[in-house]
Design an enzyme around this catalytic site. Sequence first.
Site, PDB file in Angstrom:
ATOM      1  N   HIS A  61      -3.853-115.446  34.479  1.00 24.98           N
ATOM      2  CA  HIS A  61      -4.485-114.163  34.193  1.00 24.98           C
ATOM      3  C   HIS A  61      -3.575-112.983  34.497  1.00 24.98           C
ATOM      4  O   HIS A  61      -2.706-113.067  35.355  1.00 24.98           O
ATOM      5  CB  HIS A  61      -5.741-113.955  35.057  1.00 24.98           C
ATOM      6  CG  HIS A  61      -6.711-115.075  35.006  1.00 24.98           C
ATOM      7  ND1 HIS A  61      -7.317-115.563  36.131  1.00 24.98           N
ATOM      8  CD2 HIS A  61      -7.190-115.801  33.973  1.00 24.98           C
ATOM      9  CE1 HIS A  61      -8.144-116.543  35.793  1.00 24.98           C
ATOM     10  NE2 HIS A  61      -8.077-116.714  34.495  1.00 24.98           N
ATOM     11  N   TYR A 131      -5.960-112.011  48.095  1.00 29.45           N
ATOM     12  CA  TYR A 131      -4.876-111.247  47.492  1.00 29.45           C
ATOM     13  C   TYR A 131      -5.192-109.760  47.435  1.00 29.45           C
ATOM     14  O   TYR A 131      -6.330-109.343  47.338  1.00 29.45           O
ATOM     15  CB  TYR A 131      -4.491-111.780  46.118  1.00 29.45           C
ATOM     16  CG  TYR A 131      -5.584-111.886  45.084  1.00 29.45           C
ATOM     17  CD1 TYR A 131      -5.692-110.959  44.066  1.00 29.45           C
ATOM     18  CD2 TYR A 131      -6.477-112.957  45.103  1.00 29.45           C
ATOM     19  CE1 TYR A 131      -6.666-111.079  43.089  1.00 29.45           C
ATOM     20  CE2 TYR A 131      -7.451-113.090  44.128  1.00 29.45           C
ATOM     21  CZ  TYR A 131      -7.537-112.135  43.128  1.00 29.45           C
ATOM     22  OH  TYR A 131      -8.512-112.251  42.169  1.00 29.45           O
ATOM     23  N   ASP A 169     -10.768-119.979  30.856  1.00 26.08           N
ATOM     24  CA  ASP A 169      -9.397-120.469  31.010  1.00 26.08           C
ATOM     25  C   ASP A 169      -9.071-121.596  30.036  1.00 26.08           C
ATOM     26  O   ASP A 169      -7.924-121.750  29.619  1.00 26.08           O
ATOM     27  CB  ASP A 169      -9.132-120.918  32.449  1.00 26.08           C
ATOM     28  CG  ASP A 169      -9.092-119.749  33.410  1.00 26.08           C
ATOM     29  OD1 ASP A 169      -9.010-118.587  32.959  1.00 26.08           O
ATOM     30  OD2 ASP A 169      -9.146-119.988  34.631  1.00 26.08           O
TER      31      ASP A 169
END
Length: 183
Positions: A61, A131, A169
């Site tokens: 992504h 993250y 995905d």
Amino acid sequence: MNFIKTEIDGVIIVEPRVFNDARGYFFESYNEAEFIKNGITNRFVQDNQSKSCYGVIRGLHCQLGQHAQAKLVRVLHGTVLDVAVDIRKDSPTFGKHVAVELSAENQRQLFIPRGFLHGFSVLSDTAIFAYKCDNFYCKESEFGIRYDDPEIGIDWRIPTDKVITSEKDRIAKGLKDVPDNWM
């Protein structure tokens, strides 16, 4: 902290200095001055966290245009194979990737600049992944490439019959579909 350059310009492994004793451990996971001294000047504005089980592949992504993001990623629990794919069309490493094992045990982090796809596979029973992003999420700017695109050829270290991924995905585009001048 130790900042290790990878074979793709801009993608950097960050190894913190870990202090262990009878109580456990302590380390500094982010220090703006140290990052700037090592060429990472991004200002992070959003933190994200996910939990996944063995076999999960999240990615590949990124966000396009004005919503592109740089990321600083790490694992709080478990082990993942973290992957950054260069999709800067003018780059000599376009379509190449860096794969780094990140774990709660090795405490490594990976800095992924803007212009890269990102994804990871979970190699342990479970993993908690965290993250930082230097830009806010914008659904309309999402872009993805299939995790198993043969043009990229990533070995996710998960047997095909054990892969767990999202429908989004599974139906993502291929490397050939990266738009021109998207940043």
